[in-house]
Write an enzyme that holds these catalytic residues in place. Structure first.
Site, PDB file in Angstrom:
ATOM      1  N   LYS A   1       0.810  -1.217   0.000  1.00 54.28           N
ATOM      2  CA  LYS A   1       0.000   0.000   0.000  1.00 54.28           C
ATOM      3  C   LYS A   1       0.845   1.270   0.000  1.00 54.28           C
ATOM      4  CE  LYS A   1      -0.913   0.040   4.985  1.00 54.28           C
ATOM      5  NZ  LYS A   1       0.361  -0.628   5.249  1.00 54.28           N
TER       6      LYS A   1
ATOM      7  N   ARG B   1      -5.299   2.816  12.163  1.00 59.09           N
ATOM      8  CA  ARG B   1      -4.987   1.403  12.384  1.00 59.09           C
ATOM      9  C   ARG B   1      -5.782   0.818  13.542  1.00 59.09           C
ATOM     10  NH1 ARG B   1       0.750   1.717  10.061  1.00 59.09           N
ATOM     11  NH2 ARG B   1       1.690  -0.292  10.328  1.00 59.09           N
TER      12      ARG B   1
ATOM     13  N   ARG C   1      12.308  -6.600   1.894  1.00 59.73           N
ATOM     14  CA  ARG C   1      12.088  -5.177   1.629  1.00 59.73           C
ATOM     15  C   ARG C   1      13.281  -4.332   2.078  1.00 59.73           C
ATOM     16  NH1 ARG C   1       6.781  -2.075   3.709  1.00 59.73           N
ATOM     17  NH2 ARG C   1       7.522  -2.469   5.820  1.00 59.73           N
TER      18      ARG C   1
ATOM     19  N   ARG D   1      14.613  -2.468   7.476  1.00 62.42           N
ATOM     20  CA  ARG D   1      14.016  -1.951   8.706  1.00 62.42           C
ATOM     21  C   ARG D   1      14.138  -2.954   9.847  1.00 62.42           C
ATOM     22  NH1 ARG D   1       8.132   0.297   7.139  1.00 62.42           N
ATOM     23  NH2 ARG D   1       7.722  -0.616   9.190  1.00 62.42           N
TER      24      ARG D   1
ATOM     25  N   ARG E   1       3.681  -7.772  14.205  1.00 65.01           N
ATOM     26  CA  ARG E   1       2.981  -6.732  13.427  1.00 65.01           C
ATOM     27  C   ARG E   1       1.745  -7.290  12.729  1.00 65.01           C
ATOM     28  NH1 ARG E   1       7.372  -4.888   9.607  1.00 65.01           N
ATOM     29  NH2 ARG E   1       5.986  -3.211   8.961  1.00 65.01           N
TER      30      ARG E   1
HETATM   31  P1  AMP Z   1       4.621   1.290   8.979  1.00 65.06           P
HETATM   32  O1  AMP Z   1       5.769   1.977   8.343  1.00 65.06           O
HETATM   33  O2  AMP Z   1       3.288   1.804   8.515  1.00 65.06           O
HETATM   34  O3  AMP Z   1       4.724  -0.218   8.898  1.00 65.06           O
HETATM   35  O4  AMP Z   1       4.693   1.664  10.539  1.00 65.06           O
HETATM   36  C1  AMP Z   1       5.806   1.299  11.317  1.00 65.06           C
HETATM   37  C2  AMP Z   1       5.455   1.326  12.790  1.00 65.06           C
HETATM   38  O5  AMP Z   1       5.055   2.663  13.167  1.00 65.06           O
HETATM   39  C3  AMP Z   1       4.267   0.459  13.212  1.00 65.06           C
HETATM   40  O6  AMP Z   1       4.648  -0.901  13.413  1.00 65.06           O
HETATM   41  C4  AMP Z   1       3.849   1.150  14.509  1.00 65.06           C
HETATM   42  O7  AMP Z   1       4.753   0.882  15.572  1.00 65.06           O
HETATM   43  C5  AMP Z   1       4.015   2.624  14.140  1.00 65.06           C
HETATM   44  N1  AMP Z   1       2.780   3.145  13.516  1.00 65.06           N
HETATM   45  C6  AMP Z   1       2.671   3.652  12.251  1.00 65.06           C
HETATM   46  N2  AMP Z   1       1.394   4.036  12.021  1.00 65.06           N
HETATM   47  C7  AMP Z   1       0.696   3.749  13.148  1.00 65.06           C
HETATM   48  C8  AMP Z   1      -0.665   3.897  13.527  1.00 65.06           C
HETATM   49  N3  AMP Z   1      -1.575   4.415  12.699  1.00 65.06           N
HETATM   50  N4  AMP Z   1      -1.019   3.495  14.781  1.00 65.06           N
HETATM   51  C9  AMP Z   1      -0.119   2.985  15.639  1.00 65.06           C
HETATM   52  N5  AMP Z   1       1.165   2.805  15.340  1.00 65.06           N
HETATM   53  C10 AMP Z   1       1.596   3.187  14.106  1.00 65.06           C
END
Ligand code: AMP
Length: 212
Positions: free
Chosen positions: A13, A88, A127, A160, A171
């Site tokens: 996404k 989320r 990734r 990452r 996750r």
């Molecule tokens: P992402 O890059 O979207 O996979 O986000 C990486 C990490 O950031 C997630 O595993 C959460 O720890 C935190 N995070 C990002 N967006 C959110 C959200 N909307 N709610 C809570 N934690 C978030």
């Protein structure tokens, strides 16, 4: 246009939101990217989020909501935005509804990305991301032009911390438990569409363009 790209980590996404945003000249707002920048800058918000991110857990709602609502106030959001990785949780979705309703700005559509869990692990483990937020690649499925380097700025790509296999499990659990219920939440508002997110990136992009 105000849209949400909703889907598990690794569903593509972010890549699709970046491309779609460029094509329609609206910003892609990724809370994960915003947190990573905040951490790099050493801001208090970044420091608070880091321990959750490193563990693969969701950051607390209040932290994320504050972050995204501030970002949405910037002038580049006037014509709309793509929310990528937010909301989320149901609490976040309700806070977003309230903030948008207060400004009389309805959401146009929520796009739910559908893909097999087995594929997600494979995608996340391989990734590699640009540390300056220029995008993401995959060592097998979408390699950068120069091995290990960002196509945009040439910086060394990074794996990452939370894309390691044991964090991925946490996750994905968080996604199933906290985020998947949002599909029904938006379905009930009749603004949900689903996109099959498996296969060629160009083909998925065409499916998205046809839906939006
Ligand atoms: P992402 O890059 O979207 O996979 O986000 C990486 C990490 O950031 C997630 O595993 C959460 O720890 C935190 N995070 C990002 N967006 C959110 C959200 N909307 N709610 C809570 N934690 C978030």
């Amino acid at each position: 246009m105000r849209v949400i790209f909703l889907g598990p980590p690794g569903s593509g996404k972010g890549t699709q939101a970046r491309r779609f945003g460029e094509a329609r000249s609206i910003p892609q707002l990724s809370t994960g990217d915003l947190f990573r920048s905040a951490i790099k800058e050493g801001s208090p918000l970044g420091l608070k989020a880091k321990k959750y991110m490193d563990a693969g857990e969701l950051a607390p709602d209040e932290l994320v909501i504050e972050l995204i609502l501030e970002r949405m106030k910037l002038p580049d959001c006037e014509e709309g935005f793509i929310l990528d990785g937010f909301p989320r949780t149901l609490g976040q979705a309700k806070a977003l509804d309230k903030a948008l309703a207060a400004q009389n700005l309805p959401l146009d559509r929520v796009l739910a990305f559908e893909i097999d869990t087995a594929k997600l692990v494979e995608r996340l483990v391989g990734r590699r991301i640009c540390p300056f937020g220029h995008g993401e690649w995959h060592i097998r499925f979408n390699p950068p032009r120069r091995e290990g380097r960002c196509d945009v700025c040439g910086e060394a790509l990074v794996h990452r911390e939370d894309d390691q296999e044991e964090k991925i499990v946490t996750r994905l659990e968080a996604y199933r438990r906290d985020t998947e219920p949002l599909i029904q939440f938006y379905e009930e508002r009749s603004i949900l569409s689903t996109v099959q997110a498996d296969g060629d990136m160009g083909e998925i992009a065409r499916r998205i363009d046809a839906l939006l």
